[in-house]
Structures are given as C-alpha cells and as structure tokens.
Design a protein around this motif. Sequence first.
Motif, PDB file in Angstrom:
ATOM      1  N   MET A   1      43.240  49.447  35.928  1.00 39.09           N
ATOM      2  CA  MET A   1      44.703  49.261  36.783  1.00 39.09           C
ATOM      3  C   MET A   1      44.681  49.144  38.738  1.00 39.09           C
ATOM      4  O   MET A   1      44.122  50.562  38.850  1.00 39.09           O
ATOM      5  N   THR A   2      44.599  48.200  39.775  1.00 43.01           N
ATOM      6  CA  THR A   2      43.429  48.276  40.736  1.00 43.01           C
ATOM      7  C   THR A   2      45.120  47.835  40.989  1.00 43.01           C
ATOM      8  O   THR A   2      46.346  47.531  40.940  1.00 43.01           O
ATOM      9  N   GLY A   3      45.667  48.647  42.666  1.00 47.14           N
ATOM     10  CA  GLY A   3      46.035  48.199  43.464  1.00 47.14           C
ATOM     11  C   GLY A   3      47.377  49.016  43.414  1.00 47.14           C
ATOM     12  O   GLY A   3      48.670  48.227  43.676  1.00 47.14           O
ATOM     13  N   SER A  83      46.561  36.125  35.351  1.00 51.73           N
ATOM     14  CA  SER A  83      46.169  36.108  33.887  1.00 51.73           C
ATOM     15  C   SER A  83      45.891  38.000  34.075  1.00 51.73           C
ATOM     16  O   SER A  83      45.741  38.219  32.695  1.00 51.73           O
ATOM     17  N   ASP A  84      44.810  38.558  34.932  1.00 50.58           N
ATOM     18  CA  ASP A  84      44.741  39.907  34.111  1.00 50.58           C
ATOM     19  C   ASP A  84      45.923  40.460  34.288  1.00 50.58           C
ATOM     20  O   ASP A  84      46.411  41.575  33.156  1.00 50.58           O
ATOM     21  N   ALA A 156      38.398  32.242  40.108  1.00 48.54           N
ATOM     22  CA  ALA A 156      38.596  32.003  38.970  1.00 48.54           C
ATOM     23  C   ALA A 156      39.118  30.889  38.273  1.00 48.54           C
ATOM     24  O   ALA A 156      40.481  30.731  38.520  1.00 48.54           O
ATOM     25  N   PRO A 157      38.792  29.669  37.293  1.00 48.10           N
ATOM     26  CA  PRO A 157      39.654  28.796  36.928  1.00 48.10           C
ATOM     27  C   PRO A 157      41.105  29.682  35.785  1.00 48.10           C
ATOM     28  O   PRO A 157      42.377  28.828  35.844  1.00 48.10           O
ATOM     29  N   ALA A 158      40.825  30.702  35.226  1.00 45.28           N
ATOM     30  CA  ALA A 158      42.351  31.280  35.111  1.00 45.28           C
ATOM     31  C   ALA A 158      43.233  31.715  35.679  1.00 45.28           C
ATOM     32  O   ALA A 158      44.241  32.380  35.563  1.00 45.28           O
ATOM     33  N   VAL A 159      43.039  32.727  36.883  1.00 40.12           N
ATOM     34  CA  VAL A 159      43.848  32.332  38.246  1.00 40.12           C
ATOM     35  C   VAL A 159      44.741  31.200  38.726  1.00 40.12           C
ATOM     36  O   VAL A 159      44.371  30.383  38.634  1.00 40.12           O
ATOM     37  N   PRO A 160      45.815  31.694  38.849  1.00 38.55           N
ATOM     38  CA  PRO A 160      46.203  30.361  39.447  1.00 38.55           C
ATOM     39  C   PRO A 160      45.548  30.044  40.782  1.00 38.55           C
ATOM     40  O   PRO A 160      46.061  28.937  40.768  1.00 38.55           O
ATOM     41  N   CYS A 161      45.219  30.495  41.709  1.00 33.74           N
ATOM     42  CA  CYS A 161      44.894  29.742  42.625  1.00 33.74           C
ATOM     43  C   CYS A 161      43.556  29.297  42.508  1.00 33.74           C
ATOM     44  O   CYS A 161      43.397  28.070  43.366  1.00 33.74           O
ATOM     45  N   GLY A 162      43.554  29.549  41.607  1.00 33.76           N
ATOM     46  CA  GLY A 162      41.735  28.666  41.100  1.00 33.76           C
ATOM     47  C   GLY A 162      41.698  27.208  40.342  1.00 33.76           C
ATOM     48  O   GLY A 162      41.800  26.735  40.084  1.00 33.76           O
TER      49      GLY A 162
END
Length: 267
Positions: A1-3, A83-84, A156-162
């Motif tokens: 995990m990051t952040g 999504s992650d 990326a499309p799977a991410v909300p901003c994508g």
Amino acid sequence: MTGTRRLRPFALLAAFGILAAGLTGCAAPAGTASTSSASADGLEGSITVFAAASLTATFTELVDAFEAEHPGTTVALNFAGSSDLVTQITEGAPADVFASADTKNMTKLTDAGLQQRDPVDFATNVLEIAVPPGNPAGITDFADLAEPGLQLVVCAPAVPCGSATAAVASAAGVSLSSVSEESSVTDVLGKITSGQADAGLVYVTDVQAAGDAVEGIDFAESGEAVNTYPIVALKGSAEADVAQAFIDYVTGSAGQRVLAAAGFGAP
C-alpha cells in the motif's frame, strides 16, 4: 500500500497524565472544566482509513483536527485510486473506513457486503484541465485536448477521474488520445509538474492543492460528470466507535468547512 500515514505515539501524553495524578492540590475547582488530556467523551482506539487520492490534503488536515479533539485516538491514512483501494479491501487488507471518489467503486464494496451500514455522501467534485505554469501549449478549452501532438495525461478508465474523463469526452463529442493513463489523480499531476505532459485532467481540488506548480483551466463540459464521494465504516472493525466518530466528523460542520475550503462541492 502507498501513501500510508504512520500512527503517532502518545507516550508523552501518558507521562503527563501520570505526573498530574501524582500531584496534590491540583484538582479543578468545583464548577470548572477539567484539563485532562483524555477525550471528554472517552473515545479511544486506532483506525485505518482508506481514502481516494484526491482526498490527500483534506483528510490529512481532518485527521490532525480529529486527533486533537479526541486525544485517545490515532488515525492512519492510506491513499490511492478508489478502484485500487476497493481491490485491497476485498482481498483482506485491514481497514476500518473507506472513502471513495465515486459511487461506482463504493458499490463494489457494498455488493461484497463489507460495510457496517449504508455509505454516506460527503462531497462532490468536478474535473479541471491542469497545465504547466505559463500554459506552454496554449490550451483554452476542452476541445484543445484533442489537438494532434499534444502530450495529454489522463486517469485510467477504472479510476473515478478516468470514468469522469470518458463521460465528459463523450458528452462533448471530443475524441481524446492520451500518452499515458494513470492510476490516480496524483500520478497525473506528477506527470504535469515533472514536465512530462502538456496537460492532464484532474479534479478542481487537485489543481487548487497544487498551488503554483500547475495552472487550472475550467471548461463548460465539466458539469457533465460530477463525482459524488461516499464514506463508510467497514464490517469487522475492532474500533467501530472510532470509525463512526471519524465519519461523523467528516460529514459534520467541521469536516464540511475543510472540504469546502479545498474546493469540494456539497454532497
């Protein structure tokens, strides 16, 4: 995990409490408030909050304020694309609270039955074009992002901003060709600030948080994709009371003031 935001030790607070208990004649006079370092409501415990990357600045600020108000608590933060984060949670990553940048990824979590109760919407957000200082590519509107040779970076499309980017492009009738699709808005911003792209699509709040590192360009079509942010406590949390108290703080007046100041819209 990051952040991940590390938990902070409270050994000094405990030491002060022991010292105060050993002193005589220091009880608060009748009718006066106690100055104990413990929370007035006795709330204690440690939780981990998984939050969308676009919440990095605001949730860091909110956690500091929450811990100050409830000295017996600690909150660790893990930021990534929604999504992650859902994938991590469904695969068993330990978390007590999940804050998503859209309802689609929250639905994935609730469909899996991992929530304690129904999610609560706490903010909204829209896209903005981010460009390097000075706007070298001369971008003025959304249609300019389709110019041949433009180095465009999107989520990326799977991410909300994508997903929001795709919705806006479809509504505007503009075909976008990006050089990179990133897993979070912070990665898109990184491409802009490092000089690897001419433009990127991120949230209004991300541009505001970036300060002078980027410039933001509003565009009329952004209203075609308004992302709603929901938050929920997760089933199996060992500190359900703390998890719910944090959610109440985010959705309450103090949390809403911080979110509004960062550019988020009301839920």
